[in-house]
Design an enzyme around this catalytic site. Structure first.
Site, PDB file in Angstrom:
ATOM      1  N   LYS A  24       0.829  -1.207   0.000  1.00 47.77           N
ATOM      2  CA  LYS A  24       0.000   0.000   0.000  1.00 47.77           C
ATOM      3  C   LYS A  24       0.869   1.265   0.000  1.00 47.77           C
ATOM      4  CE  LYS A  24      -2.285  -1.391   3.674  1.00 47.77           C
ATOM      5  NZ  LYS A  24      -1.613  -2.689   3.842  1.00 47.77           N
ATOM      6  N   ASP A  84      -1.621   6.443   6.343  1.00 49.94           N
ATOM      7  CA  ASP A  84      -1.623   5.016   6.660  1.00 49.94           C
ATOM      8  C   ASP A  84      -2.532   4.783   7.869  1.00 49.94           C
ATOM      9  OD1 ASP A  84      -0.886   2.422   6.290  1.00 49.94           O
ATOM     10  OD2 ASP A  84       1.165   2.640   7.023  1.00 49.94           O
ATOM     11  N   ARG A 118       6.409  -8.269   1.479  1.00 50.31           N
ATOM     12  CA  ARG A 118       7.345  -7.868   2.544  1.00 50.31           C
ATOM     13  C   ARG A 118       7.989  -9.109   3.177  1.00 50.31           C
ATOM     14  NH1 ARG A 118       4.724  -4.220   6.025  1.00 50.31           N
ATOM     15  NH2 ARG A 118       5.885  -2.490   5.116  1.00 50.31           N
TER      16      ARG A 118
HETATM   17  N1  ATP Z   1       3.745  -5.430  -6.035  1.00 47.74           N
HETATM   18  C1  ATP Z   1       4.987  -5.409  -5.534  1.00 47.74           C
HETATM   19  N2  ATP Z   1       6.041  -5.657  -6.316  1.00 47.74           N
HETATM   20  C2  ATP Z   1       7.281  -5.661  -5.787  1.00 47.74           C
HETATM   21  N3  ATP Z   1       7.581  -5.400  -4.500  1.00 47.74           N
HETATM   22  C3  ATP Z   1       6.563  -5.111  -3.689  1.00 47.74           C
HETATM   23  C4  ATP Z   1       5.214  -5.100  -4.157  1.00 47.74           C
HETATM   24  N4  ATP Z   1       4.414  -4.787  -3.135  1.00 47.74           N
HETATM   25  C5  ATP Z   1       5.213  -4.628  -2.060  1.00 47.74           C
HETATM   26  N5  ATP Z   1       6.492  -4.819  -2.392  1.00 47.74           N
HETATM   27  C6  ATP Z   1       7.627  -4.729  -1.470  1.00 47.74           C
HETATM   28  O1  ATP Z   1       7.181  -5.141  -0.185  1.00 47.74           O
HETATM   29  C7  ATP Z   1       7.634  -4.252   0.819  1.00 47.74           C
HETATM   30  C8  ATP Z   1       6.466  -3.793   1.648  1.00 47.74           C
HETATM   31  O2  ATP Z   1       5.622  -2.977   0.886  1.00 47.74           O
HETATM   32  P1  ATP Z   1       4.801  -1.752   1.523  1.00 47.74           P
HETATM   33  O3  ATP Z   1       5.617  -1.075   2.575  1.00 47.74           O
HETATM   34  O4  ATP Z   1       4.332  -0.923   0.392  1.00 47.74           O
HETATM   35  O5  ATP Z   1       3.589  -2.516   2.195  1.00 47.74           O
HETATM   36  P2  ATP Z   1       2.335  -1.922   2.951  1.00 47.74           P
HETATM   37  O6  ATP Z   1       1.128  -2.628   2.442  1.00 47.74           O
HETATM   38  O7  ATP Z   1       2.322  -0.445   2.881  1.00 47.74           O
HETATM   39  O8  ATP Z   1       2.592  -2.385   4.422  1.00 47.74           O
HETATM   40  P3  ATP Z   1       2.094  -1.663   5.760  1.00 47.74           P
HETATM   41  O9  ATP Z   1       0.602  -1.733   5.704  1.00 47.74           O
HETATM   42  O10 ATP Z   1       2.694  -2.538   6.832  1.00 47.74           O
HETATM   43  O11 ATP Z   1       2.664  -0.279   5.750  1.00 47.74           O
HETATM   44  C9  ATP Z   1       8.387  -3.142   0.096  1.00 47.74           C
HETATM   45  O12 ATP Z   1       9.761  -3.379   0.253  1.00 47.74           O
HETATM   46  C10 ATP Z   1       8.065  -3.280  -1.361  1.00 47.74           C
HETATM   47  O13 ATP Z   1       9.221  -3.104  -2.100  1.00 47.74           O
END
Ligand code: ATP
Length: 361
Positions: free
Chosen positions: A83, A128, A236
């Protein structure tokens, strides 16, 4: 629902111990540093989530073509699915700056007013855990999202006055693990809502390959598949497991990762072929070995594992249920036939019969 200064009590576990799990989808301190380097920078680099990508691409391109600010976007989905990454991509695709904050960081409406009034035109505001914002801030956000205006209250009691403040148009990107917790008036103010699904193993393989390339790690197809299969559908976790396997490979195999090395490394870290860790397996083992597969009450199961009730219910069970290894029934927790197979155990005869009705087997 309980409300306090920091917003609705979502019942989320605050026990930090479980954020250290290798297989937890949430970020830990080490992740944040490396994640910046591994984040895809544009929609083309973003792996999987085909529908979300296709729809978002249209929303952003149309806004760009009109020379307008993109509609507000709500992203929902489990931690670690991308996200934050997607919000940064939205800003990059719109050639706009991004400001990042979170619901729990906004204690008072004034905190939000300060952020909103300092936004530049077209800026992306990433909020967030938007479901954890305080009620007054949330109400201020309604007006800001709809009319690009806020009323700043000056003074207290009968003498208080509302001073209207115009805001530049901006794009709010809200992220939540639970879209259902958002009050409808807030949900309705998003022009585009995307639900992010867990990733398929083949997609996670691509994530592992891509990250290995960026980290300059040699990995073959089988090695990437082995890590992907244990990553619980979450990029992640895939990236985190890759880093632990890389350590092992550096010490034991001159840095090269293949299937055997990946499996051996993750055995050391107690992450099994399906991505279960010690806690998950402990719950399953107790259920199978001590209670013949159930049904057993949550409290009894928790005592048997030596964990808190909430830990079993909120940390271990969701993944076990998702994997079809455990079922929550009105009579208690029950292991599925897949759980017996996964732990290589044979269900006792009477239990297998007793569970026929539950699983239609
Ligand atoms: N579709 C994707 N392709 C490649 N890498 C990804 C993808 N989605 C996430 N990642 C990798 O996974 C990791 C976590 O992603 P991110 O921080 O955006 O997750 P999030 O959903 O925002 O988590 P949270 O809710 O805990 O903040 C990052 O290092 C990102 O590079």
């Amino acid at each position: 629902m309980n409300w306090d200064e920091t917003g609705p009590d979502t019942g989320e576990l605050t026990d930090e111990r479980f954020h250290d799990r290798l297989v937890d989808g949430g970020a830990d301190g080490e992740d944040t540093a490396v994640e910046a380097a591994l984040r895809p920078k544009d929609l083309g680099e973003f792996i999987g989530q085909e529908k979300v990508r296709e729809q978002l691409d249209l929303v952003l391109k149309a806004a760009l073509a009109r020379g307008a600010t993109a509609d507000h976007v709500l992203l929902s989905g489990a931690p670690g699915l991308g996200k934050t990454t997607l919000s940064m991509i939205i800003a990059a695709e719109m050639n706009a700056p991004i400001r990042i904050t979170s619901g729990p960081a906004i204690q008072h409406a004034g905190d939000l007013a300060a952020i909103l009034s300092s936004l530049q035109e077209g800026e992306v505001l990433f909020l967030d855990e938007i479901h954890r914002m305080s009620r007054p801030a949330e109400e201020m956000l309604y007006m800001a999202m709809e009319d690009f205006r806020v009323d700043v209250i000056v003074g207290k009691g009968p003498g208080a006055t509302a001073i209207p403040l115009e805001l530049p148009p901006f794009t709010l990107v809200g992220a939540t693990t639970r879209a259902g917790l958002l009050p409808p008036p807030l949900r309705d103010r998003f022009g585009f809502t995307a639900h992010m699904e867990f990733y398929a193993p083949t997609e996670l393989e691509r994530v592992v390959h891509r990250s290995a390339g960026l980290l300059d790690v040699a990995i073959d197809t089988d090695g990437a598949a082995e890590i992907a299969g244990r990553s619980r559908g979450t990029p992640r976790i895939a990236n985190r497991l890759l880093r632990r396997v890389r350590d092992y490979a550096q010490v034991k195999a001159e840095g090269r990762i293949d299937r055997e090395i990946a499996a051996a490394a993750l055995r050391v870290y107690e992450v099994d072929e399906r991505g279960l860790d010690r806690l998950d397996r402990g719950v399953l083992e107790a259920l199978l070995k001590l209670f013949g597969g159930g049904p057993v009450g949550l409290s009894t199961l928790a005592v048997a594992v030596g964990e808190e009730r909430e830990t079993v219910e909120e940390v271990a069970e969701p993944f076990l249920v998702r994997e079809g290894l455990l079922a929550r029934t009105p009579r208690g927790r029950v292991a599925t036939p897949a759980a017996w197979a996964h732990l290589g155990l044979v269900p006792p005869q009477h239990t297998a019969k007793g569970q026929q009705g539950l699983f239609g087997a």
